[in-house]
Design an enzyme around this catalytic site. Structure first.
Site, short mmCIF file in Angstrom:
data_model
loop_
_atom_site.label_atom_id
_atom_site.label_comp_id
_atom_site.label_asym_id
_atom_site.label_seq_id
_atom_site.Cartn_x
_atom_site.Cartn_y
_atom_site.Cartn_z
N SER A 191 -4.21 1.15 2.71
CA SER A 191 -4.65 0.29 3.81
C SER A 191 -5.75 0.90 4.67
CB SER A 191 -3.45 -0.06 4.68
OG SER A 191 -2.83 1.11 5.17
N HIS A 215 -1.20 -4.85 0.41
CA HIS A 215 -2.62 -5.15 0.65
C HIS A 215 -3.31 -5.64 -0.63
CE1 HIS A 215 -3.27 -3.98 4.83
NE2 HIS A 215 -2.38 -3.03 4.63
N LYS A 267 0.97 -10.74 5.04
CA LYS A 267 -0.49 -10.50 5.00
C LYS A 267 -1.17 -11.68 4.31
CE LYS A 267 -0.30 -5.62 5.82
NZ LYS A 267 0.83 -4.72 5.53
C1 LIG Z 1 1.99 -4.00 6.14
C2 LIG Z 1 2.63 -3.12 5.15
C3 LIG Z 1 4.01 -3.03 5.06
C4 LIG Z 1 4.93 -3.74 6.02
O1 LIG Z 1 5.04 -5.08 5.73
P1 LIG Z 1 5.94 -5.99 6.68
O2 LIG Z 1 6.36 -7.12 5.81
O3 LIG Z 1 5.08 -6.39 7.82
O4 LIG Z 1 7.10 -5.15 7.12
C5 LIG Z 1 4.56 -2.24 4.07
N1 LIG Z 1 3.76 -1.54 3.23
C6 LIG Z 1 2.43 -1.58 3.30
C7 LIG Z 1 1.59 -0.80 2.35
C8 LIG Z 1 1.81 -2.37 4.28
O5 LIG Z 1 0.49 -2.38 4.39
#
Ligand SMILES: *Cc1c(COP(=O)(O)O)cnc(C)c1O
Length: 415
Positions: free
Chosen positions: A190, A218, A249
């Site tokens: 990320s 991502h 996301k």
């Molecule tokens: C955003 C993210 C998460 C967390 O996801 P949520 O559903 O918001 O808890 C987990 N792993 C990665 C790599 C992320 O970028």
């Protein structure tokens, strides 16, 4: 009263320290829905300003898509607001099962289990499937939620240098005698926007009899020719044993996550994963929204194709303007500024120009690697990108960094 003056002082001192270090996180209030154009109140109490959002995870522009909103409304009407239960007591509706099937189909796996979030998926899975006899070998830059999942698991733990396949192989050799082995990575990282070398990792895992775990938060929905994720991009569909991802996301952006992969792994999670067993079911309204998102993505690759085009335009524009970028081809495009104060000033000046993009600096990224992390969306139209590019150029000029190398920027601003 148990919250004594002394207790209060301990906390206040720590908060003051965070503020003194210049890393106090100040939230900006958005008064509109999530989209390319947002209405922001910043600082608090000031007039609302419409700005272009260049830093959301709304990669496919679906967070406020009318079809998704309508599906969520329909779900609300037909299945109610809340389940007031965990899955195994009375919190499983037909649509929860339907979503699990649809995700399985979309990711090309054997089975899927929903979690309240991907953070919960990551904190639950390793404890559920591993014991003291097993080893987890993780990339050194994995997401914080994976690190927490590793902490909660009784299994042994080791790391390999970021995306370094020689180092990974050494670690696999070192741990060859362990009962079960899991190699753990993010699909797309990320902070830098680079992609894991899943083809080589899958080969190594097969050679050393290890499972492969990929967090595709991502990536799901837009990476790979049909948006399945990094396993599609790297040509290893069916060879990743455990995929975790988020619906928070690209896949609608509300909330929820899952573990998808081998049937036995998913079943182990259903029986044992604590965030699954002890936290509430994903709300029907969210499930209905994600179902619609998966329908949209299965019908056409139009959105991920547009995202790819937007990303190319953005990377090329910034490169030609003379910015230092992190190499890559994903919609995460970090503009490197190195100095933390410069990143903050740059972000503030962009805001004045109508562009919303946040500065990242230590401890979110390593010291001396401060940046503006831009994220491109299929919700961006060409006029958004053109305006954002013009603003970046103007602010880059003001700070006199266009055409400068990393060394020159550091010489000018320090670390
Ligand atoms: C955003 C993210 C998460 C967390 O996801 P949520 O559903 O918001 O808890 C987990 N792993 C990665 C790599 C992320 O970028």
């Amino acid at each position: 009263m148990s919250f004594s003056e002394k207790t209060k002082e301990i906390y206040q001192a720590q908060l003051n320290d965070i503020e003194a270090k210049g890393i106090f996180k100040q939230e900006r209030l958005i008064h509109s829905s999530q989209a390319a154009d947002i209405e922001v109140e910043f600082p608090e109490g000031s007039d609302l300003k419409t700005v272009i959002n260049m830093c959301s995870n709304n990669y496919l522009g679906l967070s406020s898509h009318p079809d998704v909103v309508k599906a969520a409304h329909d779900g609300l009407d037909s299945r109610g607001y809340g389940m007031s239960s965990v899955r195994f007591i009375c919190g499983t509706q037909d649509i929860h099962n339907e979503l699990e099937h649809k995700v399985t189909e979309f990711l090309g796996t054997e089975d899927t289990i929903l979690f309240p979030s991907c953070m919960d998926a990551n904190t639950g899975v390793f404890e559920a499937i591993l014991t003291e006899e097993d080893i987890m070998i993780s990339d050194r830059l994995v997401h914080a939620s994976i690190i927490d999942g590793i902490r909660l698991s009784p299994a042994q733990h080791d790391t390999f240098k970021h995306s370094n396949m020689d180092h990974l192989e050494k670690k696999l050799q070192l741990h060859v005698d362990k009962r079960l082995k899991v190699v753990i990575t993010d699909g797309v990282f990320s902070m830098d926007g680079d992609t894991a070398k899943l083809d080589q990792m899958a080969d190594l895992c097969e050679k050393y009899d290890a499972m492969l775990f990929v967090d595709d938060s991502h990536s799901s929905g837009f990476i790979g020719k049909t948006g399945r994720g990094t396993h599609e991009k790297c040509g290893v569909m069916g060879r990743v044993d455990i995929i975790t991802t988020t619906f928070g996301k690209a896949l609608g952006g509300a909330s929820g996550g899952c573990v998808s992969g081998r049937r036995e792994i998913v079943e182990m999670c259903r029986q044992k994963a604590r965030p699954y067993l002890f936290s509430n079911t994903i709300a029907p309204v969210v499930v209905s929204g994600v179902l619609r998102v998966l329908d949209i993505l299965s019908q056409s690759t139009e959105r991920r194709d547009k995202l790819e085009k937007n990303t190319e335009y953005w990377r090329q524009g910034l490169t030609e303007a003379g910015f230092v970028l992190k190499e890559g081809d994903t919609p995460i495009v970090p503009v490197m500024l190195f100095n933390a104060k410069l990143a903050q000033d740059f972000s503030r000046d962009l805001y004045t120009e109508g562009i919303y993009a946040i500065g990242f600096f230590f401890p979110v990224v390593p010291n001396g690697q401060a940046r503006i992390r831009t994220q491109i969306s299929a919700g961006h139209e060409m006029h958004h990108l053109e305006k954002a590019l013009a603003a970046f150029k103007k602010v880059g000029e003001k700070h006199d960094i266009l055409g400068k190398t990393k060394q020159e920027i550091i010489a000018q601003y320090g670390l």
